[in-house]
Design an enzyme around this catalytic site. Structure first.
Site, PDB file in Angstrom:
ATOM      1  N   GLU A 216      13.366 -24.145 -57.707  1.00 51.47           N
ATOM      2  CA  GLU A 216      12.972 -25.911 -57.294  1.00 51.47           C
ATOM      3  C   GLU A 216      14.017 -25.951 -58.566  1.00 51.47           C
ATOM      4  O   GLU A 216      14.602 -27.389 -58.199  1.00 51.47           O
ATOM      5  CB  GLU A 216      11.817 -26.011 -58.617  1.00 51.47           C
ATOM      6  CG  GLU A 216      10.951 -24.886 -56.887  1.00 51.47           C
ATOM      7  CD  GLU A 216      10.281 -23.776 -57.593  1.00 51.47           C
ATOM      8  OE1 GLU A 216      10.825 -22.755 -57.950  1.00 51.47           O
ATOM      9  OE2 GLU A 216       9.946 -23.536 -55.947  1.00 51.47           O
TER      10      GLU A 216
ATOM     11  N   HIS B   7      -2.541 -24.718 -54.792  1.00 50.00           N
ATOM     12  CA  HIS B   7      -1.917 -25.778 -53.768  1.00 50.00           C
ATOM     13  C   HIS B   7      -2.010 -26.890 -53.604  1.00 50.00           C
ATOM     14  O   HIS B   7      -2.366 -27.691 -52.413  1.00 50.00           O
ATOM     15  CB  HIS B   7      -2.051 -24.856 -52.814  1.00 50.00           C
ATOM     16  CG  HIS B   7      -1.256 -23.506 -52.452  1.00 50.00           C
ATOM     17  ND1 HIS B   7      -1.584 -22.134 -53.183  1.00 50.00           N
ATOM     18  CD2 HIS B   7      -0.414 -23.138 -51.903  1.00 50.00           C
ATOM     19  CE1 HIS B   7      -1.167 -21.155 -52.869  1.00 50.00           C
ATOM     20  NE2 HIS B   7       0.609 -22.110 -52.250  1.00 50.00           N
TER      21      HIS B   7
END
Ligand SMILES: Cc1ncc(C[n+]2csc(CCOP(=O)(O)OP(=O)(O)O)c2C)c(N)n1
Ligand SMILES: [Mg+2]
Lengths: 334, 377
Positions: free
Chosen positions: A65, A134
């Protein structure tokens, strides 16, 4: 008179369409991230883009990322408009150094010479039965970083209009997509997508006279539901959808609270150090003499996001919102 | 029926997904740092280039001395000197074309200056009047980068973007030995190799990350060896041999421009001064070690080559020193003037358009300053 053929579209489709239209309009727009190409993203939000524009315009990157955002910075330096997808809220954290040390301040540190027109899309929030890592509500981190715009849609039309505005913006925009609204539907005309919405304007989603619910993203439909239920209690609630956390639309929010005299801020993010504290303070500073009661907050608990079988206890729901509304010192009225 | 009977004949073989990979041997760095000066390779070196490098090294050394002096006079908040590392700084700048990009770290103001950035503008970060004092697009020099290795992915992204646009632009990024331990170093090299981006990574291995020696930083055979794991060539070079660094970098730049992808270059050099003027190097290293490096000084090495071969005379050396003095005098004179500061600048470039909240804060500061000024009248 022309008849308009309205069709149902999901928020995910509206977002995909926004990127598609932006890519068609401007060859500088590049989409990049994990699984965004062949697969079309784990939520299918980039569905069809690689096929239509090729892998150079919609790129499956290596899994890193900071690398994704860091290379996007370099691409933006060279005049491209990268649209970066972070796969999930909690997986954007490795990119925070790039975000905070570079993305947010490149314009400032170069006195405007090197703006970074890039969009960082982050699926966020809970309510989808996701397992650990999540379902985070990470908006407070972004809000606390000067130099970023922080935007989050709650409707299909806004998903399109705000994402187009984010991609067109010459500033970096963190575009928070409420996961649990990805499959929400609305009717729209595919021949003529909704208008591009300016960033920084809240909207009144429901007008009312008794109190204002100030909210955004995934909590907007919950607040609208609460407002309907409140009619049974005799309350006529106004619902303000912020849409943009940075810049913050003090004008719309204050105008609403001055009309109603009472306010509750609702969000999934934890209350302590969460957006609600800032919002309550701003409202109090601006509307003190109009307020009949302290501004209250209905927020997630100050806990790591819970496992899916317990998340319903954590998320602000209709009952908890009505409870808060009930505590807005109505005694004084009677 | 047994499992084998169901599945057909059993044949020992590698796993089906396995494919023979590229041979790592050509990617491996040489056993010893590549050198030019004092070797046969020097005979092939372009005399004009050597003289140019020499003049820049002398200027660079003087620039470092002047900047360090400015910290003592309180004109610079801090200065991370590149004394002893001038060969890397100068060669990095000279190996690039005007259309290329340089991505420097905080230690590399000299590389920026050698590429044409005005020294006063290069030093505003360290003077403290603004973060980046120059327009990065003017000389194609990215802002000096302080968070270690975070400039490397930028270089990769920029090089990748240039290639997508069909421009034959190369990016060269500089990082320290300590910076190679950062995650961004890994991610940048991996992206660069996967994308075959036209980028060159120059690691200045100057022996230390502030106080921490390389042995505590990595167990790799060398930093150049790290390239192999990403599938790019690693090159090892004597970082105090300006001709060698220039040749290796120029080769890597040419290779990248021709579509050959990235290269990792490890230059072996030494940080002669402390980490910055605020650091006390005697706490972690012996003066004797510093002395051994003075015998491998980049300017002395090149000057020796030039004089031995009659490529420079007394006049040439004096001209280089005069040019260096001119730079130092100009830097001194301009740095001795107080910078012009405008507090309203604080709000000017946070966003393209200030948010309503920033406008409010700006008005507040304006009122504060006006009140202050009225108070002093
Ligand atoms: C991410 C990050 N961590 C820590 C620091 C503090 N710091 C500044 S310079 C430095 C040492 C870096 O050593 P090296 O990469 O070898 O470069 P050199 O200073 O030797 O040129 C450290 C730890 C920093 N700037 N950035
Ligand atoms: Mg070092």
């Amino acid at each position: 008179m022309t008849t308009v053929a309205l069709k149902p579209a999901t928020m995910a489709q509206a977002l995909a369409r926004a990127m598609r239209d932006a890519m068609a309009a401007d060859p500088a727009v590049h989409v990049m991230g994990e699984d965004v190409g062949t697969l079309g993203g784990v939520f299918r939000v980039t569905d069809g883009l690689a096929k239509e524009f090729g892998e150079d315009r919609c790129t499956d990157t290596p899994l890193a990322e900071a690398g994704i955002l860091g290379t996007a910075v370099g691409m933006a330096m060279y005049g491209l408009r990268p649209v970066v997808e972070m796969q999930f809220d909690a997986f954007a954290y490795p990119a925070f150094e790039q975000l905070i040390s570079h993305v947010s301040r490149m314009r400032n540190r170069t006195r405007g010479a090197m703006p970074l027109p890039l969009t960082i899309r982050v699926p966020y929030g809970g309510g989808i039965g996701g397992v650990e890592h999540h379902c985070d509500s990470s908006e407070a981190y972004y809000m606390a970083t000067p130099g970023l715009h922080v935007v989050t849609p709650a409707t299909v039309a806004d998903a399109y209009g705000l994402l187009r505005a984010a991609i067109a913006s010459d500033d970096p925009v963190v575009f928070l997509e409420p996961k649990r609204l990805y499959w929400s539907k609305d009717a729209w005309n595919p021949e003529e997508p909704p208008a591009v919405e300016p960033i920084g304007r809240a909207v009144v989603r429901r007008s009312g006279r008794s109190a204002t619910l100030i909210t955004y993203g995934p909590s907007v439909p919950v607040c609208l539901e609460a407002a309907e239920a409140a009619r049974d209690e005799g309350w006529d609630l106004e619902v303000v959808d912020l849409r943009s956390l940075v810049p913050f639309d003090d004008e719309t929010v204050s105008a609403s609270v001055r009309r109603t005299g009472r306010a509750v801020v609702v969000h999934e993010s934890g209350g302590f150090g969460g957006p609600g504290g800032e919002i309550a303070a701003r409202v109090t500073e601006r509307c003190f003499h109009y307020l009949e009661a302290p501004v209250l907050r209905v927020a997630g608990f100050d806990i790591p996001y819970p496992p899916p079988m317990l998340e319903r206890h954590h998320l602000p729901g209709v009952d908890r919102i009505l409870d808060a509304v009930g505590r807005l010192q109505w005694e004084a009225e009677s | 029926m047994t499992v084998m009977e169901q599945r057909g004949a059993y044949r020992p073989s590698p796993p089906p997904a396995w494919q023979p990979r590229t041979d790592p041997a050509p990617l491996l760095p040489d056993a010893e740092p590549y050198r030019v000066l004092g070797t046969k390779a020097a005979e092939d070196a372009d005399p004009d280039l050597l003289r140019r490098l020499y003049a820049e090294l002398v200027r660079g050394r003087r620039y470092n001395a002047q900047a360090t002096a400015l910290t003592k006079q309180g004109r610079l908040a801090v200065y991370p000197s590149s004394t002893g590392q001038e060969a890397c700084e100068v060669a990095a700048a000279l190996a690039l074309q005007a259309r290329d990009w340089l991505f420097p770290s905080y230690r590399d103001t000299l590389a920026a200056v050698a590429r044409g950035v005005d020294p006063v503008q290069a030093l505003t970060l360290l003077r403290g009047d603004w973060h980046t004092g120059y327009d990065p697009y003017e000389h194609r020099v990215a802002p000096l980068c302080t968070p270690l290795a975070t400039q490397l992915p930028h270089a990769v992204g920029l090089a990748h973007a240039a290639r997508l646009k069909g421009d034959d632009v190369v990016a060269l990024a500089i990082v320290g030995d300590g910076g190679t331990s950062e995650g961004d170093f890994h991610e940048a090299l991996n992206f660069a190799a996967v994308w075959q981006a036209p980028v060159v990574f120059l690691v200045q291995n100057n022996g230390f990350a502030i106080s921490v020696p390389l042995a505590k930083q990595t167990a790799a055979p060398s930093l150049a060896h790290k390239a192999v794991g990403y599938g790019m060539p690693g090159r090892l070079v004597d970082g105090n041999d300006a001709a060698a660094v220039h040749e290796v970098l120029a080769d890597a730049v040419r290779h990248a421009r021709a579509g050959g992808g990235p290269t990792l270059v490890e230059a072996i050099t030494y940080r002669v001064d402390a980490h910055t003027n605020a650091d006390d190097a005697t706490r972690y290293r012996q003066d004797a070690e510093v002395e051994t490096w003075r015998g491998h000084d980049p300017i002395a090495l090149l000057e020796h080559e030039l004089t031995e071969r009659g490529l420079i005379d007394e006049d040439g050396i004096r001209a280089a020193r005069d040019a260096a003095e001119t730079l130092a005098a100009d830097l001194r004179a301009r740095m001795n003037q107080d910078p012009v500061l405008d507090p309203m600048d604080l709000f000017a470039h946070v966003y393209a358009e200030p948010t309503p909240q920033l406008r409010e804060q700006q008005a507040g500061l304006w009122a504060e300053i006006e009140a202050e000024q009225e108070g002093t009248h």
